[in-house]
Enzyme design. Structure first.
Site, PDB file in Angstrom:
ATOM      1  N   LYS A   1      27.592  27.447 -76.583  1.00  0.00           N
ATOM      2  CA  LYS A   1      27.566  28.217 -75.336  1.00  0.00           C
ATOM      3  C   LYS A   1      26.352  27.780 -74.535  1.00  0.00           C
ATOM      4  O   LYS A   1      25.220  28.158 -74.826  1.00  0.00           O
ATOM      5  CB  LYS A   1      27.488  29.716 -75.650  1.00  0.00           C
ATOM      6  CG  LYS A   1      28.076  30.642 -74.549  1.00  0.00           C
ATOM      7  CD  LYS A   1      27.330  30.649 -73.244  1.00  0.00           C
ATOM      8  CE  LYS A   1      26.099  31.508 -73.285  1.00  0.00           C
ATOM      9  NZ  LYS A   1      25.443  31.615 -71.927  1.00  0.00           N
TER      10      LYS A   1
ATOM     11  N   GLU B   1      14.577  29.712 -81.508  1.00  0.00           N
ATOM     12  CA  GLU B   1      13.382  29.051 -80.951  1.00  0.00           C
ATOM     13  C   GLU B   1      13.135  29.717 -79.611  1.00  0.00           C
ATOM     14  O   GLU B   1      13.945  29.596 -78.690  1.00  0.00           O
ATOM     15  CB  GLU B   1      13.619  27.540 -80.812  1.00  0.00           C
ATOM     16  CG  GLU B   1      12.349  26.757 -80.517  1.00  0.00           C
ATOM     17  CD  GLU B   1      12.082  26.602 -79.029  1.00  0.00           C
ATOM     18  OE1 GLU B   1      11.162  27.303 -78.525  1.00  0.00           O
ATOM     19  OE2 GLU B   1      12.767  25.808 -78.390  1.00  0.00           O
TER      20      GLU B   1
ATOM     21  N   CYS C   1       9.063  25.739 -72.916  1.00  0.00           N
ATOM     22  CA  CYS C   1       8.563  26.800 -73.789  1.00  0.00           C
ATOM     23  C   CYS C   1       7.219  26.433 -74.409  1.00  0.00           C
ATOM     24  O   CYS C   1       6.433  27.309 -74.757  1.00  0.00           O
ATOM     25  CB  CYS C   1       9.576  27.108 -74.880  1.00  0.00           C
ATOM     26  SG  CYS C   1      10.073  25.664 -75.842  1.00  0.00           S
TER      27      CYS C   1
ATOM     28  N   GLU D   1       4.829  34.785 -70.617  1.00  0.00           N
ATOM     29  CA  GLU D   1       5.377  33.458 -70.336  1.00  0.00           C
ATOM     30  C   GLU D   1       5.943  33.442 -68.915  1.00  0.00           C
ATOM     31  O   GLU D   1       6.835  34.226 -68.576  1.00  0.00           O
ATOM     32  CB  GLU D   1       6.476  33.111 -71.341  1.00  0.00           C
ATOM     33  CG  GLU D   1       7.007  31.707 -71.180  1.00  0.00           C
ATOM     34  CD  GLU D   1       8.030  31.343 -72.239  1.00  0.00           C
ATOM     35  OE1 GLU D   1       7.984  30.204 -72.743  1.00  0.00           O
ATOM     36  OE2 GLU D   1       8.879  32.200 -72.566  1.00  0.00           O
TER      37      GLU D   1
END
Length: 489
Positions: free
Chosen positions: A179, A255, A290, A389
């Site tokens: 997906k 992750e 990331c 973040e």
């Protein structure tokens, strides 16, 4: 380029199909706001069909039953197909999510192909084990494929993130239902077509584009999915683990986010190199990484010199047309993400950080989504831009005088994905690297990497590791077979 027509239908059991509901969503380019295509808006029925196709392929052993050398040949041909279609894939990636085409071609396509090839080559080189036993027994320890693996990947590196997961999963003999992010679904669909052309049997790799709640959640909750692998935000990653437990206790690997500290001591071996790494890596891929070094800790004695050098580099990272061959920073993936980045910039100013560069939307007349490279100084650990973040081209610069204190501040985060330390003192380098709570620690560099080493994080940066032979642990079951031997001799 303007005349490209892309097929947005799902790929299930070897065929391109519309969503069972007939619904679609628009795929809009962040480069200039153009409509690229409409994409199948898959839901529960489509996920069910994809999982059923994957299960049938696994049970009749059309893939996992192949000899390892035969699977290897298919995987290597799959990798070759990416390189044959490299320009097509790079253009698709750039139009879909905004990164400069030079990097889409030279980094993303090449890295994805290398990943597929590496795991393909590994297929017939991983041996099972025989345990030490008494002479009355033979104990075999074997890896077996899990079955159907669900994979959900993000929009920042669509091809690479897909390859990191599907390559070891396929190499181990599993079927996969992928997906992709609704923000960047196109290359995943094309990869599945190229896999078929390389000889991967129908049903082994299926792609169901759609929204997270409508396609991602049904995949994570599915009772006939044996494993779910997810890359994305920590918020959604937590939900993935909950859904895995609520359903059939499927293996869940994640992750997730990062707020990586980059620590530069006054005795760093090359200040110019440290500056270039700090600036280049936070602005690479528009900061949508990331593992971006978004928290820069500079020792007080070199702070002003460091900032002067950093600011001199900023004009070279001004966003430009991603389709131009010399562009180094492109578009933010969409309006929603751009607005989020701009909101964080405003928070930085409101909370008292000093805006030294950037801070504004750019190229407003293009219809695309662009943000200037932004640097804040005078940042303190309690500020939002030092804790959360941002996933954009925003660098927060903090200062320090004490080694123990900077390590404490670096570790004072919910994340633990990556970190770096710059020093010519070997004792300091080893000591700080050991003390940093991160899955990867770089010393006197930041961006050197290879498929041969694992990637993943501590704490809320996720569970499990991508890349390297360690990734096979995620997509295989370990079976012990104990055989009694009553030897007549």
């Amino acid at each position: 380029m303007l005349g490209q027509v892309y097929d947005g239908r799902a790929l299930i059991n070897g065929a391109r199909v519309h969503a069972r509901s007939g619904q679609t969503f628009d795929c809009i380019s962040p480069v200039d706001g153009r409509l690229l295509t409409t994409v199948a808006r898959c839901g529960q029925a489509d996920v069910d069909a994809a999982v059923a196709a994957g299960r049938a392929a696994f049970e009749d052993r059309r893939w996992c039953g192949m000899a390892p050398a035969a699977r290897k040949r298919v995987m290597i041909k799959f990798a070759d197909q990416l390189l044959v279609h490299a320009d097509e894939l790079a253009l698709m990636e750039t139009l879909d999510m905004g990164k400069p085409i030079r990097y889409a071609r030279n980094v993303d396509v090449n890295s994805a192909a290398n990943c597929l090839r590496w795991y393909g080559e590994a297929v017939d080189k991983i041996y099972d084990e025989i345990a030490p036993t008494a002479s009355t027994a033979l104990a075999l320890i074997q890896r077996e494929p899990m079955g159907v693996v669900g994979v959900i990947v993000p929009w920042n590196y669509p091809m690479i993130m897909a390859a990191w997961k599907i390559a070891p999963a396929l190499a181990a003999g599993n079927s996969v239902v992928l997906k992709p992010s609704e923000k960047s679904p196109l290359t995943a669909l094309r990869l599945a077509e190229l896999a078929l052309e390389a000889g991967l049997p129908p049903g082994v790799l299926n792609v169901v584009p759609g929204y997270g709640l409508e396609a991602g959640s049904p995949l994570a909750l599915h009772m006939d999915v044996d494993c779910i692998a997810f890359t994305g935000s920590t918020r959604v990653g937590k939900q993935i683990h909950v859904m895995a437990g609520q359903s059939n206790l499927k293996r869940a690997w994640t992750e997730l986010g990062g707020k990586s500290p980059n620590i530069v001591f006054a005795d760093c071996p090359d200040l110019d190199e440290a500056v270039e790494a700090a600036v280049g890596n936070i602005f690479f891929n528009q900061g949508e990484s990331c593992n971006a070094p978004s928290r820069l800790f500079v020792e007080a004695g070199i702070r002003e010199q460091f900032l002067e050098k950093a600011l001199a580099l900023v004009p070279g990272y001004m966003p430009a047309n991603p389709l131009a061959p010399d562009t180094v920073m492109g578009a933010i993936v969409d309006q929603t993400q751009m607005n989020s980045v701009l909101r964080y910039i405003e928070l930085g100013k409101q909370e008292g950080a000093a805006l030294l560069a950037g801070g504004e939307q750019a190229l407003l007349d293009t219809g695309g989504c662009y943000v200037q490279p932004t640097i804040f100084a005078g940042v303190t650990p309690d500020m939002t831009i030092a804790r959360e973040e941002i996933f954009g081209p925003v660098l927060s610069v903090l200062s320090f005088t004490d080694t123990a204190e900077v390590v404490r501040q670096a570790n004072q985060s919910i994340y633990g994905l990556q970190a770096a330390v710059w020093t010519r003192d070997i004792n300091k380098a080893h000591g700080v690297a050991r003390a940093l709570k991160a899955g990867t620690v770089h010393v006197n560099q930041y961006d050197e990497d290879d498929i041969t080493v694992p990637f993943g994080g501590y704490k809320q940066s996720g569970v499990g590791r991508d890349k390297s032979l360690h990734a096979f642990d995620k997509y295989t079951e370990t079976k012990t077979t104990w055989i009694r031997i009553d030897s007549p001799v």
